[in-house]
Design a protein around this motif. Structure first.
Motif, PDB file in Angstrom:
ATOM      1  N   CYS A 247       0.832  -1.343   0.052  1.00 24.40           N
ATOM      2  CA  CYS A 247      -0.094   0.088   0.131  1.00 24.40           C
ATOM      3  C   CYS A 247       1.268   1.066  -0.135  1.00 24.40           C
ATOM      4  N   VAL A 248       0.591   2.039  -0.933  1.00 29.90           N
ATOM      5  CA  VAL A 248       1.556   3.739  -0.905  1.00 29.90           C
ATOM      6  C   VAL A 248       1.263   4.516  -0.052  1.00 29.90           C
ATOM      7  N   MET A 249      -0.216   4.036   0.846  1.00 25.34           N
ATOM      8  CA  MET A 249      -0.237   4.937   2.283  1.00 25.34           C
ATOM      9  C   MET A 249       0.328   6.497   2.022  1.00 25.34           C
ATOM     10  N   GLU A 250      -0.431   7.515   1.476  1.00 20.26           N
ATOM     11  CA  GLU A 250      -0.139   8.524   0.207  1.00 20.26           C
ATOM     12  C   GLU A 250      -0.339   9.270   1.488  1.00 20.26           C
TER      13      GLU A 250
ATOM     14  N   TYR B 226       6.173   0.350  -2.589  1.00 25.01           N
ATOM     15  CA  TYR B 226       4.569   0.230  -3.426  1.00 25.01           C
ATOM     16  C   TYR B 226       5.493  -0.152  -4.708  1.00 25.01           C
ATOM     17  N   SER B 227       6.416  -0.502  -5.003  1.00 24.87           N
ATOM     18  CA  SER B 227       7.318  -0.784  -6.418  1.00 24.87           C
ATOM     19  C   SER B 227       7.921  -1.930  -6.096  1.00 24.87           C
TER      20      SER B 227
ATOM     21  N   LEU C 189      -0.604  -1.038  -7.408  1.00 31.04           N
ATOM     22  CA  LEU C 189      -0.467  -1.591  -8.138  1.00 31.04           C
ATOM     23  C   LEU C 189      -1.038  -0.768  -9.323  1.00 31.04           C
ATOM     24  N   MET C 190      -2.204  -0.436 -10.294  1.00 28.52           N
ATOM     25  CA  MET C 190      -3.119   0.024 -10.416  1.00 28.52           C
ATOM     26  C   MET C 190      -2.829   1.527 -10.813  1.00 28.52           C
TER      27      MET C 190
ATOM     28  N   ILE D  98       1.369   0.712 -12.515  1.00 27.73           N
ATOM     29  CA  ILE D  98       2.624  -0.434 -12.738  1.00 27.73           C
ATOM     30  C   ILE D  98       1.180  -1.848 -12.966  1.00 27.73           C
ATOM     31  N   ASP D  99       1.493  -2.673 -14.047  1.00 24.32           N
ATOM     32  CA  ASP D  99       0.437  -4.012 -14.103  1.00 24.32           C
ATOM     33  C   ASP D  99       0.928  -4.485 -12.869  1.00 24.32           C
ATOM     34  N   PRO D 100      -0.313  -4.892 -12.634  1.00 22.24           N
ATOM     35  CA  PRO D 100      -0.275  -6.460 -11.170  1.00 22.24           C
ATOM     36  C   PRO D 100      -0.158  -7.734 -11.916  1.00 22.24           C
TER      37      PRO D 100
END
Length: 306
Positions: free
Chosen positions: A153-156, A169-170, A191-192, A196-198
């Motif tokens: 999770c990016v947790m932006e 995240y990557s 990812l979407m 990034i293609d899951p």
């Protein structure tokens, strides 16, 4: 592969009530939220009191499992292990250890958390700090036959400008965290929106994907043309407001679940695909949340071999 659900979306319900509903609906596993129960966010549920876990609590939980036929896939305590407030970071570390101890007592193989981030530091600076503090936690878990799993999770919302607040995240960063002995709780929805293609991330990292989250996402690319990649700056008090994407229950977004589940099977995944409900359209009340979980079950049940 087993079909499960994360209990955090029903914080006002007891574990007994969640387990009864999940079993009746057809879920096979559940990922149990074990926050201290003192936070204000909806997902900070405390369905097992790991800080006061004793023989009586263990028997209570094991009795529910026997009664419902469910199994616990993981304990969930997703917090910032690199929090800049060192006192709070220590409280998080202590509670994570309580979760690990409870997982050992219950025979649960995984405890989920975040790496996190100090937003005032760069990603490389946070990596060096993580290399200093996380190996001790990995070792503590390993001594108890438990693996720490990190959700991507990016947790932006943890960053004032909507930048990543969890440095996992990557795939580039996954490779780094795997070197610390951590595993991945893989979630395609994050990812979407990152572009990034899951599907491309499953086979190369299959050996470290031991648990997976089923969360969908709806992307509004027209709105992105206005707000930009990091989302709207007009948060109006909600740090999680983005303006161009929102999370959905499986079947109501743009994740291709047929191909996702097929690729997981192809990669040899035998863990739990756990529904994480953060859909605002199917939220607000326990009744609406259960409707959303039912939609997710109807979407995924035909794909995951019972």
């Amino acid at each position: 592969m087993k079909l499960g659900m994360l209990t955090a979306c029903l914080p006002s319900w007891s574990l007994k009530r969640v387990a009864g509903w999940a079993a009746k609906t057809g879920y096979e596993r559940f990922e149990v939220a074990v926050w201290p129960g003192t936070g204000g966010r909806d997902f900070e549920a405390a369905h097992i009191d790991v800080a006061r876990f004793d023989g009586r609590e263990r028997e209570r939980v094991q009795g529910l499992l026997r009664e419902t036929g469910l199994a616990i896939s993981a304990l969930a305590y997703y917090e910032n292990n690199l929090h800049p407030d060192l006192e709070r970071r220590e409280r998080i570390r202590t509670h994570l250890k309580h979760a690990i101890d409870a997982a050992q007592a219950l025979g649960v193989p995984y405890v989920g958390t975040f790496i996190g981030r100090d937003p005032a530091r760069s990603v490389p600076e946070n990596q060096r700090e993580a290399e200093r503090v996380l190996p001790e936690l990995v070792e503590y878990a390993g001594e108890r036959d438990v693996k720490l799993i990190i959700e991507n999770c990016v947790m932006e919302g943890w960053h004032p400008d909507g930048h990543p607040g969890n440095i996992a995240y990557s795939p580039e960063l996954w490779e780094w965290m795997f070197s610390l002995g951590l595993y991945l709780n893989w979630d395609p929805s994050h990812l979407m929106w990152l572009g990034i293609d899951p599907l491309a991330t499953i086979a190369p990292y299959a050996g470290r994907i031991v648990h997976a989250q089923a969360k969908d996402i709806e992307l509004d690319l027209v709105a992105r043309n206005r707000y930009g990649f990091f989302g709207t700056t007009a948060k109006n008090g909600d740090p999680w407001a983005t303006g161009w994407w929102r999370y959905r229950v499986p079947g109501r977004g743009q994740v291709d679940w047929i191909r996702v589940v097929d690729r997981l099977y192809e990669a040899g995944f035998t863990g739990t695909l756990s529904v994480e409900h953060e859909d605002p359209l199917w939220g607000g009340t326990p009744e609406k949340v259960c409707q959303g979980l039912t939609i997710a079950h109807h979407t995924l049940r035909p794909l995951v071999v019972a």
